[in-house]
Write an enzyme that holds these catalytic residues in place. Structure first.
Site, short mmCIF file in Angstrom:
data_model
loop_
_atom_site.label_atom_id
_atom_site.label_comp_id
_atom_site.label_asym_id
_atom_site.label_seq_id
_atom_site.Cartn_x
_atom_site.Cartn_y
_atom_site.Cartn_z
N TYR A 144 1.79 -9.00 56.16
CA TYR A 144 1.66 -10.38 55.70
C TYR A 144 3.08 -10.98 55.43
O TYR A 144 3.97 -10.30 54.85
CB TYR A 144 0.94 -10.49 54.35
CG TYR A 144 0.90 -11.76 53.73
CD1 TYR A 144 0.15 -12.69 54.29
CD2 TYR A 144 1.33 -11.96 52.58
CE1 TYR A 144 -0.08 -13.86 53.87
CE2 TYR A 144 1.09 -13.22 51.86
CZ TYR A 144 0.27 -14.23 52.43
OH TYR A 144 0.29 -15.36 51.88
N ASP A 238 11.36 -8.24 56.52
CA ASP A 238 10.56 -9.07 55.32
C ASP A 238 10.50 -7.87 54.11
O ASP A 238 9.66 -7.00 54.27
CB ASP A 238 9.35 -9.68 55.75
CG ASP A 238 8.79 -10.38 54.77
OD1 ASP A 238 9.19 -10.54 53.49
OD2 ASP A 238 7.59 -10.94 55.00
N LYS A 266 9.51 -11.94 45.00
CA LYS A 266 8.77 -10.97 43.89
C LYS A 266 9.93 -10.40 43.14
O LYS A 266 10.33 -11.20 42.11
CB LYS A 266 8.00 -9.86 44.65
CG LYS A 266 6.77 -10.45 45.38
CD LYS A 266 5.91 -9.57 46.02
CE LYS A 266 4.60 -10.39 46.59
NZ LYS A 266 4.36 -10.41 47.83
C1 LIG Z 1 3.99 -11.51 48.82
C2 LIG Z 1 4.75 -11.42 50.22
C3 LIG Z 1 5.11 -12.66 50.92
C4 LIG Z 1 4.76 -14.00 50.51
O1 LIG Z 1 5.40 -14.32 49.17
P1 LIG Z 1 4.86 -15.44 48.02
O2 LIG Z 1 5.79 -15.45 46.98
O3 LIG Z 1 3.39 -15.03 47.97
O4 LIG Z 1 4.72 -16.70 49.16
C5 LIG Z 1 5.69 -12.61 51.98
N1 LIG Z 1 6.13 -11.40 52.65
C6 LIG Z 1 5.53 -10.25 52.02
C7 LIG Z 1 5.99 -9.20 52.67
C8 LIG Z 1 4.79 -10.48 50.74
O5 LIG Z 1 4.56 -9.05 50.36
#
Ligand SMILES: *Cc1c(COP(=O)(O)O)cnc(C)c1O
Length: 430
Positions: A144, A238, A266
């Protein structure tokens, strides 16, 4: 446990907010029951509006590595609030947080702050396309990367690797530039490079946390790096979730593979909305206003968010043993869940990386999304409900990772294990 007030609050919310929530996973769609509405957090605990207390293994989906209401972070935020909430002009705080991060990574000379992980990834992809002058991207099923158009993609029809939209509202014209590969399967990536000569980048969660916890194999990442180099594509890690979670340097503290662009979110904002993406100064020089790739944000680098992130990252850096301690707790918790499974006669597979943990009700190891889809989601749903009722707050989907925070004690871990033993025994023996 009583949930009367949360049930009432959920129906109230439902009237004015779609599904009653501002992000779909919060609605508890994957498990039974109503989401507890939260009143406050304190250390490792979460309190709902019915005054139930939970050990919080979600931690706002990752950011709160020091738990709720950490005094150092709280004080930094309060001090910053008193200076003003936002200026839309440069502050020294941005430079300070950027410096803290740049110092840690040889492959990152510069970074830019945004307000969410979604934005960080979306911008990183635009940058990769701008730098290479190519349109196509490769992503992995089960990873994701936020909810921007070109990343909301599922497997297309038939044998093609080109994706189709996974949500209405996303034009197929956009997702046709996204090729889908299989996690931990280098041949599937090879195939993408055979189908397209215009691949700008490959984006991966090097430690996937959005199909449950599924780490990439080192040899897979090495081969991915080689393929990208061979074809002149950029490799994007990511690390929105794994960054400052799997280790201080995220996956880069564990793997020897060096990506071209890294995204964070995060933990980098410690609970405030922050995302960032960084790379070498050559790559970053393509970004506006230095270069032509446009990217902007009214609240980007917001001073309150920067203060929270700075306090948190500084605190992480001065505790060299922190991740070993967090991992010892994560390992103990997963070992306890395995014991619970064995006692109850349930198949369970687990894994950890630093402060991240994951488990599947499954009888075989999970290496990709196809494997993850085999997990017993029904058993998970009942287990989740039983744990919630025993004061243990786990992610409300079997496709999510869990997190240990620095304020969790060994006693709390044992309490959660005891709860798991009771819950699993109840599942199989009634
Ligand atoms: C949470 C997450 C996102 C998206 O971040 P948001 O702050 O929710 O937009 C993108 N990539 C990864 C790997 C994530 O865990």
């Amino acid at each position: 446990m009583k949930f009367d007030k949360s049930i009432e609050a959920f129906s109230e919310a439902y009237r004015v907010i779609p599904g009653g929530v501002d992000s779909p996973v919060r609605a508890f769609g994957g498990v039974e029951g109503t989401p507890p509405f939260i009143a406050r957090g304190e250390g490792a605990y979460l309190y709902d509006i019915d005054d139930n207390r939970y050990i919080d293994f979600v931690q706002s989906w990752g950011p709160l590595i020091f738990g709720h209401c950490d005094k150092d972070i709280e004080n930094a935020v309060l001090e910053s609030v008193r200076q003003g909430l936002s200026f839309g002009a440069p502050t020294e705080l941005e430079t300070q947080l950027a410096t803290q991060i740049v110092e840690m990574f040889d492959n990152v000379d510069k970074l830019r702050f945004v307000s969410s992980g979604t934005e960080a990834v979306m911008s990183a992809i635009r940058l990769a396309r701008g730098v290479t002058g190519r349109d196509d991207i490769v992503k992995f099923a089960g990873c994701y990367h936020g909810h921007s158009d070109s990343l909301l993609v599922q497997a297309g029809s038939g044998a093609t690797t080109f994706g189709s939209p996974s949500s209405p509202g996303v034009p197929a014209d956009l997702t046709k530039h996204t090729l889908l590969a299989r996690y931990n399967d280098i041949q599937s990536v090879q195939k993408c490079f055979e189908e397209s000569e215009a691949i700008a980048c490959v984006i991966i969660e090097p430690i996937a946390g959005n199909m449950g916890l599924v780490p990439a194999k080192e040899e897979f990442l090495v081969a991915l790096r080689e393929l990208c180099d061979k074809h002149g594509a950029l490799l994007i890690f990511d690390e929105v979730m794994s960054g400052f979670r799997a280790s201080l340097k995220g996956a880069q503290g564990i793997s020897a593979v060096v990506p071209d662009i890294v995204t964070w979110g995060k933990v980098i904002g410690a609970g405030m909305p922050v995302g960032a993406f960084g790379a070498s100064k050559e790559i970053m020089s393509h970004l506006s206003p230095e270069g032509k790739v446009y990217q902007a944000g009214t609240l980007s680098g917001n001073p309150i968010a920067m203060s929270a992130g700075l306090a948190s990252i500084q605190k992480l850096k001065i505790q060299p043993n922190l991740y070993d301690e967090l991992n010892a707790k994560a390992k103990r918790l997963m070992q306890g869940f395995e014991e619970a499974g064995n006692q109850a006669g349930l198949n369970i597979v687990t894994d950890t990386r630093g402060s991240m943990f994951g488990f599947f009700f499954s009888d075989k190891p999970v290496q990709n999304f196809d494997d993850a889809l085999q997990n017993d989601t029904k058993t998970f749903a009942s287990f989740h409900n039983k744990m919630l009722n025993r004061g243990v707050y786990l992610a409300c989907s079997s496709f999510e990772a869990g997190f240990i925070s620095s304020v969790m004690t060994d006693a709390m871990i044992e309490e959660a294990i005891e709860a798991a033993k009771e819950a699993m025994m109840e599942l199989t023996h009634g």
